[in-house]
Design a protein around this motif. Structure first.
Motif, PDB file in Angstrom:
ATOM      1  N   GLN A 149       0.883  -1.165   0.000  1.00  0.00           N
ATOM      2  CA  GLN A 149       0.000   0.000   0.000  1.00  0.00           C
ATOM      3  C   GLN A 149       0.921   1.215   0.000  1.00  0.00           C
ATOM      4  N   PRO A 150       1.007   1.922  -1.137  1.00  0.00           N
ATOM      5  CA  PRO A 150       2.067   2.930  -1.281  1.00  0.00           C
ATOM      6  C   PRO A 150       2.037   4.056  -0.261  1.00  0.00           C
ATOM      7  N   ALA A 151       0.859   4.556   0.095  1.00  0.00           N
ATOM      8  CA  ALA A 151       0.806   5.656   1.063  1.00  0.00           C
ATOM      9  C   ALA A 151       1.327   5.204   2.423  1.00  0.00           C
ATOM     10  N   LEU A 152       0.948   3.992   2.834  1.00  0.00           N
ATOM     11  CA  LEU A 152       1.422   3.480   4.123  1.00  0.00           C
ATOM     12  C   LEU A 152       2.916   3.208   4.095  1.00  0.00           C
ATOM     13  N   LEU A 153       3.412   2.582   3.023  1.00  0.00           N
ATOM     14  CA  LEU A 153       4.841   2.293   2.955  1.00  0.00           C
ATOM     15  C   LEU A 153       5.646   3.580   2.965  1.00  0.00           C
ATOM     16  N   ASP A 154       5.176   4.601   2.285  1.00  0.00           N
ATOM     17  CA  ASP A 154       5.842   5.898   2.302  1.00  0.00           C
ATOM     18  C   ASP A 154       5.899   6.443   3.734  1.00  0.00           C
ATOM     19  N   PHE A 165       5.723  -7.471   1.675  1.00  0.00           N
ATOM     20  CA  PHE A 165       5.335  -8.588   0.810  1.00  0.00           C
ATOM     21  C   PHE A 165       4.118  -8.220  -0.023  1.00  0.00           C
ATOM     22  N   ASP A 166       4.059  -8.798  -1.222  1.00  0.00           N
ATOM     23  CA  ASP A 166       2.914  -8.566  -2.085  1.00  0.00           C
ATOM     24  C   ASP A 166       2.698  -9.781  -2.977  1.00  0.00           C
ATOM     25  N   LEU A 167       1.480  -9.899  -3.514  1.00  0.00           N
ATOM     26  CA  LEU A 167       1.148 -10.983  -4.431  1.00  0.00           C
ATOM     27  C   LEU A 167       1.295 -10.581  -5.891  1.00  0.00           C
ATOM     28  N   ASP A 168       1.330  -9.278  -6.162  1.00  0.00           N
ATOM     29  CA  ASP A 168       1.398  -8.776  -7.535  1.00  0.00           C
ATOM     30  C   ASP A 168       2.805  -9.002  -8.099  1.00  0.00           C
ATOM     31  N   LYS A 169       2.901  -9.831  -9.122  1.00  0.00           N
ATOM     32  CA  LYS A 169       4.200 -10.171  -9.708  1.00  0.00           C
ATOM     33  C   LYS A 169       4.900  -8.952 -10.292  1.00  0.00           C
ATOM     34  N   ASP A 170       4.140  -7.935 -10.710  1.00  0.00           N
ATOM     35  CA  ASP A 170       4.762  -6.728 -11.244  1.00  0.00           C
ATOM     36  C   ASP A 170       5.441  -5.894 -10.158  1.00  0.00           C
ATOM     37  N   ASN A 171       5.027  -6.062  -8.915  1.00  0.00           N
ATOM     38  CA  ASN A 171       5.636  -5.334  -7.806  1.00  0.00           C
ATOM     39  C   ASN A 171       6.832  -6.069  -7.218  1.00  0.00           C
ATOM     40  N   ILE A 172       6.778  -7.389  -7.225  1.00  0.00           N
ATOM     41  CA  ILE A 172       7.820  -8.189  -6.572  1.00  0.00           C
ATOM     42  C   ILE A 172       9.184  -7.922  -7.213  1.00  0.00           C
ATOM     43  N   GLY A 173      10.157  -7.636  -6.366  1.00  0.00           N
ATOM     44  CA  GLY A 173      11.505  -7.338  -6.830  1.00  0.00           C
ATOM     45  C   GLY A 173      11.758  -5.872  -7.099  1.00  0.00           C
ATOM     46  N   GLN A 174      10.687  -5.079  -7.128  1.00  0.00           N
ATOM     47  CA  GLN A 174      10.835  -3.640  -7.351  1.00  0.00           C
ATOM     48  C   GLN A 174      11.126  -2.933  -6.026  1.00  0.00           C
ATOM     49  N   THR A 175      11.840  -1.821  -6.110  1.00  0.00           N
ATOM     50  CA  THR A 175      12.128  -1.013  -4.935  1.00  0.00           C
ATOM     51  C   THR A 175      11.119   0.113  -4.851  1.00  0.00           C
ATOM     52  N   LEU A 182       8.839  -7.995  -1.599  1.00  0.00           N
ATOM     53  CA  LEU A 182       9.130  -9.422  -1.549  1.00  0.00           C
ATOM     54  C   LEU A 182       7.918 -10.242  -1.980  1.00  0.00           C
ATOM     55  N   ASP A 183       8.188 -11.480  -2.362  1.00  0.00           N
ATOM     56  CA  ASP A 183       7.153 -12.396  -2.841  1.00  0.00           C
ATOM     57  C   ASP A 183       6.431 -13.034  -1.659  1.00  0.00           C
TER      58      ASP A 183
END
Length: 247
Positions: A149-154, A165-175, A182-183
């Motif tokens: 959740q970008p607002a919370l992570l920020d 952690f996230d389930l979205d493969k497009d997010n996994i591995g991104q900074t 993480l996966d």
């Protein structure tokens, strides 16, 4: 197993029967909202809703609305008993039932914030969530986020050791905000044990992963966030933080 959802459904069905609502021709309508309807225009962040990865299903019960995030949006029209009588076999049915629960608890006056906040409110809510954690847990340093959740992570990106952690493969591995996503299919149990506090998206309820989160982390250190789990948290006494209406 969907133990959490089934437990809540038992509570809801008991109240529906007590109020003699099951056999009345009361309809639940659910529809998938567009991103603009659901969340407005929060320009700063790449919310999954804006990328089309997830949608919000909206249940309307007697004028009371309930939202639920899902990757399998769809509609339903029928009686309450018919809706909750459906076996939970996929995310579509989970989302419908969770949205309906949120609409019902709104009608019953148990929870007010059963629809998603919009525009700049997610950023405001995230700041208040950080202030809430700092006040309630002043000595913790290790937090596991379940769901990106970008607002919370920020808001939490500095001052804490984070595993996200996230389930979205497009997010996994991104900074994102200085942290690698993480996966969720790998290393989650170890991270939940490592963490002093777990902040988990309410979408774990609609994607069928909430039971595992609670089992591996232990309920006492899990705090859920977001609108999806509003009704379930109220009915089961789960910890939840959500401050969308505060100025």
């Amino acid at each position: 197993m969907d133990a959490v959802l089934e437990a809540v459904k038992d509570i809801v069905l008991a109240r529906i029967n007590q109020e003699s609502l099951s056999d009345r021709p009361i309809l639940i309508k659910a529809r998938a909202l567009s991103p603009q309807e659901a969340i407005g225009n929060p320009e700063t962040y790449d919310f999954p809703l804006l990328k089309g990865k997830e949608k919000i299903v909206e249940a309307d019960y007697d004028g009371h609305l309930g939202h639920a995030y899902t990757d399998m949006p769809g509609g339903f029209q029928g009686s309450l008993s018919g809706l909750f009588g459906m076996a939970v076999i996929n995310n579509y049915r989970r989302a419908l039932q969770v949205a309906a629960i949120n609409a019902l608890v709104s009608r019953w006056g148990l929870v007010q914030d059963t629809v998603h906040c919009k525009d700049e409110q997610p950023r405001t809510c995230a700041r208040r969530c950080r202030a809430f954690i700092e006040e309630k847990y002043p000595h913790i340093s290790k937090i596991a986020f379940i769901g990106y959740q970008p607002a919370l992570l920020d808001a939490f990106s500095t001052g804490y050791q984070l595993k996200v952690f996230d389930l979205d493969k497009d997010n996994i591995g991104q900074t994102r905000f200085g942290h690698v996503i993480l996966d969720s299919d790998r290393g989650l149990a170890e991270a939940l044990s490592w963490a002093e506090l777990v902040l988990a998206t309410g979408s774990t309820l609609t994607n069928g992963t909430i039971d595992g989160v609670l089992r591996f982390a232990g309920g006492q250190k899990v705090i859920f966030y977001g609108v999806t789990i509003a009704g379930v948290a109220a009915l089961l006494g789960l910890q939840r933080m959500c401050f969308p209406q505060q100025p």
